[in-house]
Design a protein around this motif. Sequence first.
Motif, PDB file in Angstrom:
ATOM      1  N   ARG A  12       0.833  -1.205   0.000  1.00 19.24           N
ATOM      2  CA  ARG A  12       0.000   0.000   0.000  1.00 19.24           C
ATOM      3  C   ARG A  12       0.868   1.256   0.000  1.00 19.24           C
ATOM      4  NH1 ARG A  12      -3.111  -2.888   3.900  1.00 19.24           N
ATOM      5  NH2 ARG A  12      -2.166  -1.606   5.542  1.00 19.24           N
ATOM      6  N   TYR A  13       1.959   1.222   0.750  1.00 24.11           N
ATOM      7  CA  TYR A  13       2.855   2.377   0.807  1.00 24.11           C
ATOM      8  C   TYR A  13       3.452   2.652  -0.565  1.00 24.11           C
ATOM      9  CZ  TYR A  13       6.745   5.371   2.275  1.00 24.11           C
ATOM     10  OH  TYR A  13       7.637   6.408   2.417  1.00 24.11           O
ATOM     11  N   TYR A  55       2.223   1.822  -3.451  1.00 23.17           N
ATOM     12  CA  TYR A  55       1.124   2.282  -4.303  1.00 23.17           C
ATOM     13  C   TYR A  55       0.911   3.779  -4.119  1.00 23.17           C
ATOM     14  CZ  TYR A  55      -3.620   2.231  -6.392  1.00 23.17           C
ATOM     15  OH  TYR A  55      -4.746   2.472  -7.170  1.00 23.17           O
ATOM     16  N   ARG A  56       0.849   4.225  -2.834  1.00 21.16           N
ATOM     17  CA  ARG A  56       0.604   5.635  -2.548  1.00 21.16           C
ATOM     18  C   ARG A  56       1.743   6.525  -3.033  1.00 21.16           C
ATOM     19  NH1 ARG A  56      -1.054   3.542   2.517  1.00 21.16           N
ATOM     20  NH2 ARG A  56       0.879   4.360   3.453  1.00 21.16           N
ATOM     21  N   ARG A  57       2.947   6.005  -3.078  1.00 19.32           N
ATOM     22  CA  ARG A  57       4.089   6.794  -3.541  1.00 19.32           C
ATOM     23  C   ARG A  57       4.245   6.755  -5.053  1.00 19.32           C
ATOM     24  NH1 ARG A  57       7.364   8.638   0.435  1.00 19.32           N
ATOM     25  NH2 ARG A  57       7.836  10.104  -1.244  1.00 19.32           N
TER      26      ARG A  57
END
Length: 256
Positions: free
Chosen positions: A226-227, A229-231
């Motif tokens: 998820r991290y 993906y967000r970056r």
Amino acid sequence: MTTNADDVWRLLGELIEAQKETERVIKEQSQETEHRFRETDRRFEETKQLLQRQSEQSDRRFEETKQLLQRQSEESDRRFREQSQESDSRSETLRERRFRETERIIKQQNEKLNQELGKLGNRLGEFVEWQVRPAVVQLFQQRGIAVNEFHANISVKRSGEALEIDLLVVNTDQAILVEVKSKLSQTDIDEHLERLEKFKRLMPAYRDFKAMGSVAGMVVPENVARYGYRRGLFVLAQSGDSVVILNDDKFRPRQW
């Protein structure tokens, strides 16, 4: 009453006798006093001599006691030194034994760790060689990125900076930098973002390319995925004998 000559002589005789008696008594008293003084002096001298002998005896006993205590103190010191030396010797032997045992355990652990790292390195190499490389071009093509070639293990040094790229997937105007890890972490993602920031500076041949980033891992924790993906990174993970992109169809990659 008339006093005659006989009375005078008689009184005079009585006075003389009385004086003699007084002198005799005084003499006796004087002799007695002198005798008592001599007796007192004798007793004082005896007492003085007794005290002197007692003092000498006390001094002798004190000296004997002092010497005895000195010998006992020296004996105690000697025993303490012997016990300390024996204790130090035992402690030193124990420390050496523990040190050798600790050294042996550390050596075994290092050997085991090196073996595990070797196995892990082999697994990571196999992961890159047999799963990531063959699939990476096709995976990005399926996402509408028309890459058609890749370059592995790129190393660049320029102007005091260095850059290493596991896989560089490119076409004529797009480049995707792929970082591969055995177990992906948030730190790995942050380091890859720094790598992307200096990519065009250190590889000016790609200055006009649209650069994107991707991370791949044999193990990818959900929160790390998820991290990434967000970056704005593509996140690749092992799935059975193949590799898949975890990003959904709504994902839009960040460009550098």
